[in-house]
Design an enzyme around this catalytic site. Structure first.
Site, PDB file in Angstrom:
ATOM      1  N   GLN A  11      25.831  -5.561  -7.913  1.00  0.00           N
ATOM      2  CA  GLN A  11      25.813  -5.099  -9.299  1.00  0.00           C
ATOM      3  C   GLN A  11      26.061  -6.253 -10.263  1.00  0.00           C
ATOM      4  OE1 GLN A  11      27.533  -1.289  -9.440  1.00  0.00           O
ATOM      5  NE2 GLN A  11      27.513  -1.139 -11.643  1.00  0.00           N
TER       6      GLN A  11
ATOM      7  N   SER B  18      28.416  -6.262  -1.853  1.00  0.00           N
ATOM      8  CA  SER B  18      28.801  -4.914  -2.283  1.00  0.00           C
ATOM      9  C   SER B  18      27.644  -3.936  -2.072  1.00  0.00           C
ATOM     10  CB  SER B  18      29.295  -4.946  -3.730  1.00  0.00           C
ATOM     11  OG  SER B  18      29.858  -3.714  -4.102  1.00  0.00           O
ATOM     12  N   LEU B  19      27.033  -3.391  -3.140  1.00  0.00           N
ATOM     13  CA  LEU B  19      25.910  -2.468  -2.935  1.00  0.00           C
ATOM     14  C   LEU B  19      24.772  -3.146  -2.169  1.00  0.00           C
ATOM     15  CD1 LEU B  19      22.957  -2.473  -4.672  1.00  0.00           C
ATOM     16  CD2 LEU B  19      24.594  -2.568  -6.530  1.00  0.00           C
TER      17      LEU B  19
ATOM     18  N   ARG C  43      27.046   6.941  -4.377  1.00  0.00           N
ATOM     19  CA  ARG C  43      28.101   5.931  -4.411  1.00  0.00           C
ATOM     20  C   ARG C  43      28.425   5.546  -5.851  1.00  0.00           C
ATOM     21  NH1 ARG C  43      28.238   0.142  -4.218  1.00  0.00           N
ATOM     22  NH2 ARG C  43      29.835  -0.760  -2.841  1.00  0.00           N
TER      23      ARG C  43
ATOM     24  N   HIS D 264      36.178  -1.684  -5.699  1.00  0.00           N
ATOM     25  CA  HIS D 264      36.794  -2.408  -4.582  1.00  0.00           C
ATOM     26  C   HIS D 264      38.305  -2.569  -4.725  1.00  0.00           C
ATOM     27  CE1 HIS D 264      32.883  -3.119  -2.919  1.00  0.00           C
ATOM     28  NE2 HIS D 264      32.470  -3.611  -4.063  1.00  0.00           N
TER      29      HIS D 264
ATOM     30  N   GLN E 142      34.532  -0.343   2.667  1.00  0.00           N
ATOM     31  CA  GLN E 142      34.042  -1.271   1.654  1.00  0.00           C
ATOM     32  C   GLN E 142      34.259  -0.748   0.227  1.00  0.00           C
ATOM     33  OE1 GLN E 142      30.698  -1.218  -0.328  1.00  0.00           O
ATOM     34  NE2 GLN E 142      29.601  -2.913   0.643  1.00  0.00           N
TER      35      GLN E 142
END
Length: 311
Positions: A9, A94-95, A119, A203, A252
Site C-alpha cells: 500500500q 504486506s498486501l 482485508r 500491522h 501478518q
C-alpha cells in the site's frame, strides 16, 4: 537466483494500469476479472480516480494487486515467461504478499481480489477513525526505532509495523503514542518522523479484529499448493506449506513486516536478481539493504518487452 517481488500500500496512483490496458488485451482481461469478482468498477477508479476513492484501503489493496498481476500475465502470455521456471522465490510487502501468492498459484485472481477487499475493509473497521496512526521514521535503524516506540508507548500501543530498510522504519499504534514518538525522534538520534496519510494503524495489535476476519475467510478460501517458494513477511523465512502460509497470513495482519530481514534472507539464499512487478517502491529499499544485486522495476509495456528479452 531470482526473486519476483510485489509492492504494498502506498504504491497506488490514479492512472495505474491504464497504459498497460490500452496496449494489451491480456491486461484488460485481468482488470475485468477483478471488477467481476468484486462487483464494482475498480479499474474505473484506478483510471480516473478520484484519488480519495483509490486511497481507501479496501480499494487500494485489490487495485495494487490487480496492477501487478496484469504485468505478470502480460509477461506470461505475451512475453513467454513461465514464472515457476524463472523465479526461485516470490515475496511481497504486506498486501503484496497476497499478490505474490496469487502469482505462485496459491490463490486464484478472483479469490485474491475478494480476500484483499475483505482485508482492507476489516483493517479499516478494526479501529475507529482518528484513534490510530502510523509514522515513518527516516534515518532510523530497527534498534533506534524499537527504543523510540517503547519510550513513546506510555501504556498505549506503539510498535514497529514495517522494518523496510536500514534507514526507514514505520511505527503503528494509538494516535497519541505515535504523535509522542514523532516529538521524541531527535532525542533518539533519528532524523525525522513523518505522520503517514493512512486510515488505520496497520500491522499492530489493534488490528486483531481484522486478523480474526481473515482467519474466518481462509476457512472458505484456503491457500493451495505454491508453484514458487514464498519468503514470508512475519518470519523473513521461506515457506511452501499451504497450512503454514495460511497461519502466517493471519499473523501478518497484526505482525511486523520484516522486509529488510526478508531481503537479507533472500540474498543469503543466493538471490542476486530482484524483479519488482507493478511498482518502483521496493527496488530502492532493496538497494539500501543489500549490495551486488540487480534490481529491475517492471510497470509498462516497454519494461515488459525489455524483461522478456532479458529473461
Amino acid at each position: 537466483m531470482t526473486a519476483f517481488v510485489f509492492p504494498g500500500q502506498g504504491s497506488q496512483k490514479v492512472g495505474m494500469g491504464v497504459e498497460l490496458a490500452q496496449a494489451s488485451a491480456v491486461a484488460r482481461q485481468v482488470f475485468e476479472e477483478v471488477d467481476d469478482a468484486l462487483g464494482q468498477k475498480l479499474f474505473q477508479i484506478m483510471k480516473d480516480g478520484p484519488e480519495a476513492d483509490l486511497t481507501l484501503t479496501e480499494n487500494a489493496q485489490p487495485a495494487i494487486m490487480a496492477n501487478a498481476i496484469a504485468v505478470l500475465r502480460v509477461l506470461e502470455q505475451e512475453g513467454g515467461l513461465v514464472l515457476a521456471d524463472k523465479a526461485d522465490f516470490v515475496a511481497g510487502h504486506s498486501l503484496g504478499e497476497y499478490t505474490a501468492l496469487c502469482a505462485a498459484g496459491a490463490f486464484s485472481l478472483a479469490d485474491t481480489a475478494r480476500l484483499l477487499k475483505l482485508r482492507g475493509r476489516s483493517m479499516q473497521a478494526a479501529v475507529p477513525v482518528g484513534e490510530g496512526a502510523m509514522c515513518a521514521l527516516l534515518g532510523a535503524d530497527i534498534e533506534k526505532a524499537t527504543a523510540l516506540a517503547a519510550a513513546a508507548a506510555e501504556g498505549e500501543v506503539c510498535t514497529v509495523a514495517n522494518d523496510n530498510d536500514p534507514t526507514q522504519v514505520v511505527l503503528s499504534g494509538h494516535k497519541a503514542a505515535i504523535e509522542r514518538a514523532i516529538a521524541l525522534v531527535k532525542e533518539h538520534g533519528i532524523k525525522r518522523g513523518v505522520l503517514l496519510p493512512v486510515s488505520a494503524p496497520f500491522h499492530c495489535p489493534l488490528m486483531q479484529p481484522a486478523a480474526d476476519a481473515m482467519a474466518e475467510a481462509f476457512d472458505a478460501t484456503p491457500p493451495q499448493a505454491l508453484r514458487v517458494a514464498l519468503l514470508a513477511n512475519v518470519t523473513a523465512a521461506v515457506v511452501t506449506d499451504p497450512a503454514e502460509v495460511r497461519r502466517l497470513l493471519v499473523e501478518q495482519v497484526t505482525g511486523r513486516v520484516r522486509w529488510r530481514e526478508s531481503v537479507i534472507a533472500l540474498r543469503n539464499a543466493g538471490t542476486d536478481r530482484f524483479i519488482e512487478l507493478g511498482g518502483k517502491v521496493l527496488g530502492p529499499m532493496i538497494g539500501r539493504t543489500v549490495a551486488d544485486v540487480s534490481i529491475t522495476s517492471v510497470i509498462g509495456m516497454a519494461d515488459i518487452e525489455a524483461l522478456a528479452k532479458d529473461l
